[in-house]
Design a protein around this motif. Structure first.
Motif, PDB file in Angstrom:
ATOM      1  N   PHE A  60      42.434 -15.494  66.307  1.00 22.24           N
ATOM      2  CA  PHE A  60      42.129 -14.213  65.671  1.00 22.24           C
ATOM      3  C   PHE A  60      41.994 -14.391  64.162  1.00 22.24           C
ATOM      4  O   PHE A  60      42.800 -15.079  63.536  1.00 22.24           O
ATOM      5  CB  PHE A  60      43.247 -13.215  66.004  1.00 22.24           C
ATOM      6  N   THR A  61      40.999 -13.786  63.594  1.00 24.36           N
ATOM      7  CA  THR A  61      40.538 -13.861  62.203  1.00 24.36           C
ATOM      8  C   THR A  61      39.848 -15.182  61.889  1.00 24.36           C
ATOM      9  O   THR A  61      39.428 -15.407  60.758  1.00 24.36           O
ATOM     10  CB  THR A  61      41.655 -13.626  61.148  1.00 24.36           C
ATOM     11  N   GLY A  62      39.718 -16.068  62.871  1.00 21.79           N
ATOM     12  CA  GLY A  62      39.104 -17.369  62.619  1.00 21.79           C
ATOM     13  C   GLY A  62      37.588 -17.308  62.573  1.00 21.79           C
ATOM     14  O   GLY A  62      36.949 -16.398  63.115  1.00 21.79           O
ATOM     15  N   HIS A  63      37.010 -18.292  61.924  1.00 24.82           N
ATOM     16  CA  HIS A  63      35.557 -18.430  61.799  1.00 24.82           C
ATOM     17  C   HIS A  63      35.254 -19.908  61.648  1.00 24.82           C
ATOM     18  O   HIS A  63      36.177 -20.743  61.526  1.00 24.82           O
ATOM     19  CB  HIS A  63      35.042 -17.638  60.589  1.00 24.82           C
ATOM     20  N   ALA A  64      33.997 -20.257  61.647  1.00 24.58           N
ATOM     21  CA  ALA A  64      33.625 -21.680  61.631  1.00 24.58           C
ATOM     22  C   ALA A  64      34.149 -22.402  60.401  1.00 24.58           C
ATOM     23  O   ALA A  64      34.464 -23.592  60.461  1.00 24.58           O
ATOM     24  CB  ALA A  64      32.107 -21.827  61.732  1.00 24.58           C
ATOM     25  N   GLY A  65      34.268 -21.695  59.278  1.00 29.00           N
ATOM     26  CA  GLY A  65      34.697 -22.343  58.046  1.00 29.00           C
ATOM     27  C   GLY A  65      36.120 -22.857  58.058  1.00 29.00           C
ATOM     28  O   GLY A  65      36.467 -23.740  57.266  1.00 29.00           O
ATOM     29  N   ILE A  66      36.967 -22.336  58.957  1.00 29.07           N
ATOM     30  CA  ILE A  66      38.368 -22.765  58.939  1.00 29.07           C
ATOM     31  C   ILE A  66      38.523 -24.227  59.324  1.00 29.07           C
ATOM     32  O   ILE A  66      39.539 -24.852  58.997  1.00 29.07           O
ATOM     33  CB  ILE A  66      39.249 -21.898  59.858  1.00 29.07           C
ATOM     34  N   TRP A  67      37.540 -24.789  60.023  1.00 30.06           N
ATOM     35  CA  TRP A  67      37.672 -26.178  60.460  1.00 30.06           C
ATOM     36  C   TRP A  67      37.581 -27.154  59.302  1.00 30.06           C
ATOM     37  O   TRP A  67      37.900 -28.325  59.455  1.00 30.06           O
ATOM     38  CB  TRP A  67      36.634 -26.498  61.523  1.00 30.06           C
ATOM     39  N   ARG A  68      37.186 -26.666  58.131  1.00 31.92           N
ATOM     40  CA  ARG A  68      37.162 -27.514  56.938  1.00 31.92           C
ATOM     41  C   ARG A  68      38.442 -27.371  56.108  1.00 31.92           C
ATOM     42  O   ARG A  68      38.629 -28.072  55.120  1.00 31.92           O
ATOM     43  CB  ARG A  68      35.944 -27.178  56.081  1.00 31.92           C
ATOM     44  N   ASN A  69      39.317 -26.438  56.494  1.00 26.54           N
ATOM     45  CA  ASN A  69      40.569 -26.250  55.757  1.00 26.54           C
ATOM     46  C   ASN A  69      41.487 -27.453  55.943  1.00 26.54           C
ATOM     47  O   ASN A  69      41.565 -28.025  57.026  1.00 26.54           O
ATOM     48  CB  ASN A  69      41.289 -24.991  56.242  1.00 26.54           C
ATOM     49  N   ARG A  70      42.182 -27.802  54.893  1.00 28.74           N
ATOM     50  CA  ARG A  70      43.052 -28.975  54.937  1.00 28.74           C
ATOM     51  C   ARG A  70      44.467 -28.563  54.560  1.00 28.74           C
ATOM     52  O   ARG A  70      44.737 -28.163  53.435  1.00 28.74           O
ATOM     53  CB  ARG A  70      42.537 -30.040  53.974  1.00 28.74           C
ATOM     54  N   PRO A  72      48.487 -29.375  53.835  1.00 33.82           N
ATOM     55  CA  PRO A  72      49.160 -30.530  53.230  1.00 33.82           C
ATOM     56  C   PRO A  72      49.669 -31.506  54.290  1.00 33.82           C
ATOM     57  O   PRO A  72      50.294 -31.104  55.267  1.00 33.82           O
ATOM     58  CB  PRO A  72      50.329 -29.884  52.474  1.00 33.82           C
ATOM     59  N   TYR A  73      49.340 -32.760  54.101  1.00 28.49           N
ATOM     60  CA  TYR A  73      49.808 -33.852  54.961  1.00 28.49           C
ATOM     61  C   TYR A  73      49.254 -33.797  56.388  1.00 28.49           C
ATOM     62  O   TYR A  73      49.763 -34.473  57.278  1.00 28.49           O
ATOM     63  CB  TYR A  73      51.350 -33.905  54.995  1.00 28.49           C
ATOM     64  N   ARG A  74      48.207 -32.994  56.596  1.00 31.39           N
ATOM     65  CA  ARG A  74      47.563 -32.955  57.903  1.00 31.39           C
ATOM     66  C   ARG A  74      46.064 -33.005  57.727  1.00 31.39           C
ATOM     67  O   ARG A  74      45.526 -32.532  56.722  1.00 31.39           O
ATOM     68  CB  ARG A  74      47.938 -31.680  58.666  1.00 31.39           C
ATOM     69  N   GLN A  75      45.405 -33.553  58.716  1.00 28.69           N
ATOM     70  CA  GLN A  75      43.952 -33.588  58.712  1.00 28.69           C
ATOM     71  C   GLN A  75      43.402 -32.424  59.524  1.00 28.69           C
ATOM     72  O   GLN A  75      44.006 -32.017  60.519  1.00 28.69           O
ATOM     73  CB  GLN A  75      43.450 -34.901  59.329  1.00 28.69           C
ATOM     74  N   PRO A  76      42.250 -31.894  59.162  1.00 30.70           N
ATOM     75  CA  PRO A  76      41.629 -30.839  59.971  1.00 30.70           C
ATOM     76  C   PRO A  76      41.132 -31.403  61.298  1.00 30.70           C
ATOM     77  O   PRO A  76      40.920 -32.611  61.447  1.00 30.70           O
ATOM     78  CB  PRO A  76      40.485 -30.341  59.091  1.00 30.70           C
ATOM     79  N   PHE A  77      40.936 -30.506  62.249  1.00 22.59           N
ATOM     80  CA  PHE A  77      40.614 -30.922  63.605  1.00 22.59           C
ATOM     81  C   PHE A  77      39.359 -31.782  63.718  1.00 22.59           C
ATOM     82  O   PHE A  77      39.345 -32.752  64.488  1.00 22.59           O
ATOM     83  CB  PHE A  77      40.523 -29.692  64.511  1.00 22.59           C
ATOM     84  N   PRO A  78      38.258 -31.506  62.995  1.00 27.28           N
ATOM     85  CA  PRO A  78      37.113 -32.423  63.131  1.00 27.28           C
ATOM     86  C   PRO A  78      37.476 -33.876  62.840  1.00 27.28           C
ATOM     87  O   PRO A  78      36.925 -34.789  63.467  1.00 27.28           O
ATOM     88  CB  PRO A  78      36.110 -31.875  62.120  1.00 27.28           C
ATOM     89  N   GLU A  79      38.416 -34.096  61.916  1.00 32.47           N
ATOM     90  CA  GLU A  79      38.821 -35.473  61.606  1.00 32.47           C
ATOM     91  C   GLU A  79      39.734 -36.054  62.681  1.00 32.47           C
ATOM     92  O   GLU A  79      39.607 -37.219  63.051  1.00 32.47           O
ATOM     93  CB  GLU A  79      39.501 -35.524  60.243  1.00 32.47           C
TER      94      GLU A  79
END
Length: 342
Positions: A60-70, A72-79
């Motif tokens: 909920f409230t998500g959109h395609a741009g969130i997958w680029r969010n980083r 701290p100390y974690r990688q985003p899901f595409p990575e």
């Protein structure tokens, strides 16, 4: 852990899809939507090879741009997804990140007169669009859908409604057993709405007239309004709350409309679709604030009662709340890719 983007072994491509089904939607949201498509390492080296696909939908409230969010100390899901394939932990697959955001926070990936035709948009526009442009294996046995929270909800119900398209799913803390994940929020919202004379649209107007989430009621009221426009919108698109906003008394007829969309309750009517799935991943945190671990248990039991074989399902509860469980996504992705590989 680097605080900026890492180089991928595969490739992430961004496109814009113009949706005729979303054109003129009730909320006047854009009908042109971003879509991210990941191709695994080696995709360009074997031009005749075709790949299974996994569609990823947001909470909920998500959109395609969130997958680029980083974080701290974690990688985003595409990575982390790329690492699954780069390390050879699973057969290669195409991963599609879908945008189904609405002005009220989300679509629950359903068709509704309150939001628009988001279920049809995914199934009848996005899937054919991807299949026409990428070397996918165009069959439900080789196509999965995955998501968390509201995305987990969409991952549960979409294969029920369209088993001709999706033959596997992963749901992380997906909305289920509505009397626990939603009903407990109703009295909180009644208290919040006293400030607005019992009118949730007065709150909505106020919310849009100031900086979002600067009042304590904002997230809870947004969530209830967002669900109402998906589950119980009138034909003219206006939302109908499942409780009296002043007294809190349940409006049973409206609440029944919500319950009809509960994945736990949907399973018996869609038992054949669930039995046709090649792989079903279900998980949730044992401290989930919306009791979605309980919903996960109930969904698992409903599948068993419907005759879904135990070896099709992977079920796991783990020590966590609702947030910060993105480390589970690549685990499910690897498992799904193994099960839908040719």
């Amino acid at each position: 852990m680097l605080p900026w983007s890492a180089e991928l072994a595969g490739r992430l491509e961004e496109h814009v899809v113009s949706s005729e089904l979303l054109r003129g939607n009730p909320l006047k949201d854009p009908h042109e939507r971003p879509i991210l498509v990941y191709t695994p390492p080696g995709y360009d080296d074997e031009p005749e090879r075709r790949y299974p696909s996994v569609y990823v939908i947001t909470g909920f409230t998500g959109h395609a741009g969130i997958w680029r969010n980083r974080m701290p100390y974690r990688q985003p899901f595409p990575e982390t997804a790329d690492a699954v394939f780069a390390r050879g932990e699973a057969p290669p697959a195409i991963v599609v990140f879908v945008d189904a955001w609405t002005a009220h926070g989300g679509s629950q990936f359903l068709d509704s007169p309150g939001t628009g035709r988001y279920h049809s948009y995914i199934c009848d526009e996005i899937v054919p669009w991807v299949d026409a442009r990428y070397r996918t294996l165009d069959a439900p046995a080789h196509r999965a859908i995955s998501g968390k929270s509201s995305g987990g909800y969409g991952a549960m119900v979409t294969p029920m409604l369209r088993p001709d398209l999706f033959g596997a799913l992963a749901t992380h803390a997906g909305d289920a057993l509505f009397e626990y994940c939603y009903l407990t929020e109703f009295p909180k919202c009644v208290r919040h709405l006293r400030k607005y004379g019992g009118d949730i649209m007065r709150w909505w107007d106020a919310f849009n007239g100031r900086v979002a989430f600067t009042e304590p009621e904002d997230m809870e009221l947004l969530n209830i309004l967002g669900m109402a426009v998906c589950y119980s919108a009138r034909e003219d698109g206006t939302p109908e709350l499942p409780f009296d906003p002043v007294t809190g008394v349940i409006r049973q007829d409206v609440w029944e409309r919500w319950l009809a969309w509960d994945p736990v309750r949907m399973v018996p009517a869609h038992a054949d679709a669930m039995r046709s799935q090649r792989a079903i991943w279900i998980d949730g945190g044992t401290r989930d604030e919306w009791y979605l671990d309980v919903g996960a248990e109930a969904f698992r039991a409903a599948l068993r009662d419907a005759g879904v074989a135990d070896d099709v399902v992977r079920f796991e509860l783990f020590d966590a709340g609702h947030g910060g469980i993105d480390y589970r996504y690549p685990m499910a992705l690897a498992w799904l890719a193994q099960r839908i590989a040719p």
